[in-house]
Design an enzyme around this catalytic site. Structure first.
Site, short mmCIF file in Angstrom:
data_model
loop_
_atom_site.label_atom_id
_atom_site.label_comp_id
_atom_site.label_asym_id
_atom_site.label_seq_id
_atom_site.Cartn_x
_atom_site.Cartn_y
_atom_site.Cartn_z
N ARG A 1 15.62 -73.89 97.25
CA ARG A 1 15.02 -72.34 96.08
C ARG A 1 13.41 -72.79 95.99
O ARG A 1 13.31 -72.27 94.98
CB ARG A 1 16.41 -71.97 95.20
CG ARG A 1 17.77 -71.58 96.12
CD ARG A 1 18.14 -71.08 95.27
NE ARG A 1 19.06 -72.75 94.26
CZ ARG A 1 20.31 -72.14 93.84
NH1 ARG A 1 20.11 -71.67 93.06
NH2 ARG A 1 20.85 -73.44 93.02
N TYR B 1 36.99 -79.05 97.66
CA TYR B 1 36.55 -78.21 97.81
C TYR B 1 37.68 -77.06 97.97
O TYR B 1 37.90 -75.92 97.39
CB TYR B 1 35.05 -77.96 98.32
CG TYR B 1 33.37 -77.82 97.36
CD1 TYR B 1 33.66 -76.79 96.28
CD2 TYR B 1 33.14 -78.98 98.20
CE1 TYR B 1 31.93 -77.31 96.14
CE2 TYR B 1 31.39 -79.25 97.04
CZ TYR B 1 31.16 -78.20 96.08
OH TYR B 1 29.83 -78.36 95.53
N ARG C 1 15.17 -67.08 103.34
CA ARG C 1 16.43 -66.80 103.19
C ARG C 1 17.15 -65.45 102.97
O ARG C 1 17.85 -65.50 102.61
CB ARG C 1 17.02 -67.82 102.26
CG ARG C 1 17.40 -69.40 102.13
CD ARG C 1 18.70 -69.13 103.13
NE ARG C 1 19.50 -68.43 102.07
CZ ARG C 1 20.29 -68.56 101.32
NH1 ARG C 1 19.94 -69.99 100.68
NH2 ARG C 1 20.49 -68.34 100.89
#
Length: 353
Positions: free
Chosen positions: A34, A154, A43
């Site tokens: 980013r 996760y 993106r």
């Protein structure tokens, strides 16, 4: 099986194999990300997971930082949860949150129901590797995967977590379920990395991002055997292997033990631990990677230059103290607010030193 390129002049591969490099090699975790306007523009047309599974898009995102920075290695644009998705886990990568699992894995029945990698579903990742091998010329490509423990965190928590309470509860209170889960995730990680190696990556890095939440004794009992199996199984392929985590100062010695003696091995070090101290903790003959604090990049060039010079000096001391080599990197990923121009100047500085 991809035909290996001749990368004997690569500073990165020299450093990670214990040879003298022509310059201090440098690459950045999350160098494709980013902080780059061209990344954000592409993106806008693709979600994170869609970008990972589109070979041409993943290839382009991997190449973007190489056009800006004279880095010594590319790292495949992907995500550590990609193999989970390719094994049928219903998940999404939510902007500003991270991976979110629709149905967390919390019972023995949930673990029994987990599927192996779907060979067809994972092919786009390997196709992206093949495209990159053809496009990169003399720049090595690093493939990567999440370590079994970080994938487990996760899956069990259902998403990012600060303290990983459900994960640790399963680990400590339901060891049979824990070991069954870790066995399956080790197989998943191995399949993902083997496919990348067969497609042509020149090195691999295993991210155990959340291992630093564990005590050394818990790490040795519940995690090390599985990370160790990943590296032991892949050692026959002969590619350099890096083991990285955050907040892992007390685990560095054990993390280096997961790597295989006699192979080119590197331990990533975050900014909390000096490279010289890390050299004393890891196994002899282990290379080191790191370890500029990513936040320093937001503090203005004088601060960046001071800190970078200190890291390079520390890396030299670490090599003098027995480390096999030093690869300059950040102690974690590039922050989104980072000015790409600062990274360009940083690479030039490190190479000049």
């Amino acid at each position: 099986m991809s035909t290996r390129r001749d990368l004997t002049e690569s500073p990165y591969l020299a450093a990670v194999t214990g040879r003298k490099a022509s310059r201090v090699p440098v690459w950045f975790m999350r160098q494709a990300g980013r902080s780059l306007p061209e990344y954000r523009a592409l993106r806008e047309q693709h979600s994170m997971l869609a970008a990972c599974f589109e070979p041409e898009v993943a290839c382009e995102l991997t190449l973007q930082p190489l056009r800006r920075y004279d880095v010594d290695a590319a790292i495949l644009f992907s995500d550590i949860v990609v193999p989970l998705r390719a094994a049928g886990i219903d998940l999404d990568i939510v902007p500003d949150v991270g991976p979110v699992i629709s149905d967390p894995v919390r019972t023995a029945a949930d673990i029994d129901a987990m599927k192996p990698l779907d060979p067809q579903a994972i092919q786009p990742i390997f196709q992206a590797v093949s495209l990159l091998v053809a496009a990169l010329g003399d720049v090595p490509l690093i493939g990567f995967a999440g370590a079994p423990f970080t994938l487990a965190s996760y899956l069990v928590e259902g998403g990012p977590s600060r303290n990983h309470p459900r994960t640790k509860a399963m680990m400590l209170a339901e060891p049979a379920s824990w070991h069954a889960l870790m066995d399956k995730l080790t197989d998943l990680t191995l399949g993902f990395l083997r496919g990348q190696i067969d497609a042509g990556v020149d090195a691999i890095q295993v991210f155990d991002s959340w291992a630093g939440t564990l005590s050394l004794s818990d790490y040795r009992q519940y995690v090390l055997p599985y990370s160790g199996r990943v590296f032991a199984t892949l050692a026959e392929h002969g590619v350099p292997m890096t083991h990285f985590g955050v907040g892992t100062a007390e685990l560095l010695g054990a993390m280096s033990q997961a790597l295989q003696p006699g192979t080119a091995t590197v331990v990533g070090v975050d900014w909390r631990t000096s490279l010289t101290d890390a050299a004393a903790r890891v196994q002899p003959g282990t290379g080191l990677q790191g370890n500029l604090d990513p936040v320093v990049l937001l503090a203005g060039w004088p601060a960046v230059e001071r800190a970078a010079r200190a890291v390079v000096d520390d890396g030299r001391r670490a090599v003098d103290a027995g480390a096999a080599g030093h690869v300059f990197n950040l102690g974690h990923g590039v922050l989104p607010e980072t000015d790409p121009g600062v990274l360009t100047e940083l690479v030039s500085l490190v190479h000049a030193l």
